[in-house]
Design a protein around this motif. Structure first.
Motif, PDB file in Angstrom:
ATOM      1  N   LYS A  39       0.839  -1.202   0.000  1.00 25.77           N
ATOM      2  CA  LYS A  39       0.000   0.000   0.000  1.00 25.77           C
ATOM      3  C   LYS A  39       0.870   1.248   0.000  1.00 25.77           C
ATOM      4  O   LYS A  39       0.599   2.207  -0.721  1.00 25.77           O
ATOM      5  CB  LYS A  39      -0.936  -0.017   1.224  1.00 25.77           C
ATOM      6  N   ASP A  43       0.911   4.106  -2.825  1.00 26.66           N
ATOM      7  CA  ASP A  43       0.657   5.501  -2.463  1.00 26.66           C
ATOM      8  C   ASP A  43       1.753   6.427  -2.982  1.00 26.66           C
ATOM      9  O   ASP A  43       1.463   7.499  -3.523  1.00 26.66           O
ATOM     10  CB  ASP A  43       0.554   5.650  -0.940  1.00 26.66           C
ATOM     11  N   LYS A  93      -9.113  11.219   7.361  1.00 21.79           N
ATOM     12  CA  LYS A  93      -8.545   9.874   7.269  1.00 21.79           C
ATOM     13  C   LYS A  93      -8.646   9.270   5.874  1.00 21.79           C
ATOM     14  O   LYS A  93      -7.836   8.437   5.501  1.00 21.79           O
ATOM     15  CB  LYS A  93      -9.257   8.933   8.245  1.00 21.79           C
ATOM     16  N   THR A  94      -9.659   9.656   5.115  1.00 21.12           N
ATOM     17  CA  THR A  94      -9.867   9.064   3.802  1.00 21.12           C
ATOM     18  C   THR A  94     -10.036  10.143   2.738  1.00 21.12           C
ATOM     19  O   THR A  94     -10.410  11.278   3.046  1.00 21.12           O
ATOM     20  CB  THR A  94     -11.126   8.170   3.774  1.00 21.12           C
ATOM     21  N   GLU A  95      -9.796   9.759   1.508  1.00 19.04           N
ATOM     22  CA  GLU A  95      -9.960  10.678   0.381  1.00 19.04           C
ATOM     23  C   GLU A  95     -11.401  11.175   0.300  1.00 19.04           C
ATOM     24  O   GLU A  95     -11.643  12.344   0.018  1.00 19.04           O
ATOM     25  CB  GLU A  95      -9.555   9.969  -0.920  1.00 19.04           C
ATOM     26  N   LYS A  96     -12.338  10.291   0.567  1.00 20.91           N
ATOM     27  CA  LYS A  96     -13.762  10.637   0.501  1.00 20.91           C
ATOM     28  C   LYS A  96     -14.111  11.739   1.511  1.00 20.91           C
ATOM     29  O   LYS A  96     -14.936  12.597   1.241  1.00 20.91           O
ATOM     30  CB  LYS A  96     -14.590   9.384   0.773  1.00 20.91           C
ATOM     31  N   GLU A  97     -13.475  11.707   2.675  1.00 15.34           N
ATOM     32  CA  GLU A  97     -13.749  12.675   3.742  1.00 15.34           C
ATOM     33  C   GLU A  97     -12.900  13.944   3.648  1.00 15.34           C
ATOM     34  O   GLU A  97     -13.152  14.908   4.364  1.00 15.34           O
ATOM     35  CB  GLU A  97     -13.494  12.031   5.116  1.00 15.34           C
ATOM     36  N   SER A 126       0.425   3.201   8.392  1.00 18.62           N
ATOM     37  CA  SER A 126      -0.785   2.950   7.607  1.00 18.62           C
ATOM     38  C   SER A 126      -1.792   4.100   7.665  1.00 18.62           C
ATOM     39  O   SER A 126      -2.830   4.041   7.021  1.00 18.62           O
ATOM     40  CB  SER A 126      -1.448   1.633   8.026  1.00 18.62           C
ATOM     41  N   CYS A 127      -1.475   5.142   8.400  1.00 21.14           N
ATOM     42  CA  CYS A 127      -2.349   6.321   8.463  1.00 21.14           C
ATOM     43  C   CYS A 127      -2.354   7.011   7.096  1.00 21.14           C
ATOM     44  O   CYS A 127      -1.307   7.215   6.492  1.00 21.14           O
ATOM     45  CB  CYS A 127      -1.841   7.275   9.543  1.00 21.14           C
ATOM     46  N   ARG A 128      -3.518   7.345   6.609  1.00 16.45           N
ATOM     47  CA  ARG A 128      -3.651   7.914   5.253  1.00 16.45           C
ATOM     48  C   ARG A 128      -3.540   9.435   5.224  1.00 16.45           C
ATOM     49  O   ARG A 128      -3.450  10.038   4.167  1.00 16.45           O
ATOM     50  CB  ARG A 128      -4.998   7.505   4.658  1.00 16.45           C
ATOM     51  N   ARG A 129      -3.576  10.092   6.361  1.00 13.50           N
ATOM     52  CA  ARG A 129      -3.563  11.542   6.397  1.00 13.50           C
ATOM     53  C   ARG A 129      -2.325  12.126   5.710  1.00 13.50           C
ATOM     54  O   ARG A 129      -2.427  13.071   4.932  1.00 13.50           O
ATOM     55  CB  ARG A 129      -3.627  12.044   7.833  1.00 13.50           C
ATOM     56  N   LEU A 132      -2.518  11.790   1.901  1.00 12.80           N
ATOM     57  CA  LEU A 132      -3.418  12.758   1.277  1.00 12.80           C
ATOM     58  C   LEU A 132      -2.801  14.157   1.277  1.00 12.80           C
ATOM     59  O   LEU A 132      -2.905  14.887   0.288  1.00 12.80           O
ATOM     60  CB  LEU A 132      -4.769  12.758   1.988  1.00 12.80           C
TER      61      LEU A 132
END
Length: 165
Positions: A39, A43, A93-97, A126-129, A132
């Motif tokens: 992942k 990314d 946390k997510t692209e959607k948010e 593994s944190c997505r912030r 993004l």
């Protein structure tokens, strides 16, 4: 020939013994590490930024390199603990948010000098912030964007100084 065969056999035994350890995971669970690694690689390719490790980031900070260090955790977490000198720009946390306001804020925090080195981090690998945030900066023309995947957890685990409450 017999000596050669004995040598090859011994080398094979030692090689197999070296590989029979528990691997990179203290509990011997390589699958989660592999998934996180894959992942992370995806990314980085998608995000257009570069990774930086704990030692390299610590060295940059110790040498007082002219950089902006952005913590993408929520304000409460940032206030509690952060890498010394970091500024806060919370990211979902997510692209959607991930809201347009959050995107605009990280661009504002990064400033107008698109050649300046910027390092983005969040909580842990593994944190997505941080992904993004770094991706947003790279997509908006910042040329020297790094993501520190270890985050505040990796920084603290390495025994490096933090600031906050």
């Amino acid at each position: 020939m017999k000596k050669y065969l004995v040598l090859v056999t011994l080398l094979s035994v030692f090689s197999l013994a070296a590989c029979s350890g528990i691997g990179t995971s203290p509990k011997g669970l390589e699958t989660p590490i592999e998934k996180a690694s894959m992942k992370l690689a995806t990314d980085v390719k998608e995000g257009g930024y570069t990774l930086i490790g704990t030692e390299a980031l610590n060295k940059m900070l110790a040498e007082n390199k002219n950089l902006i260090l952005i913590d993408t955790m929520p304000k409460e977490a940032f206030d509690e603990m952060r890498i010394k000198g970091a500024v806060n720009s919370p990211v979902a946390k997510t692209e959607k948010e991930f809201t347009p306001a959050e995107k605009q804020n990280i661009l504002k925090v990064a400033g107008t000098d698109k050649s300046k080195t910027i390092v983005v981090y969040c909580g842990y690998t593994s944190c997505r912030r941080s992904h993004l945030g770094a991706k947003t900066l790279a997509e908006n023309g910042f040329a020297s964007v790094y993501r520190y995947p270890g985050g505040i957890v990796g920084w603290k685990e390495s025994g490096l100084p933090t600031e906050g409450k």
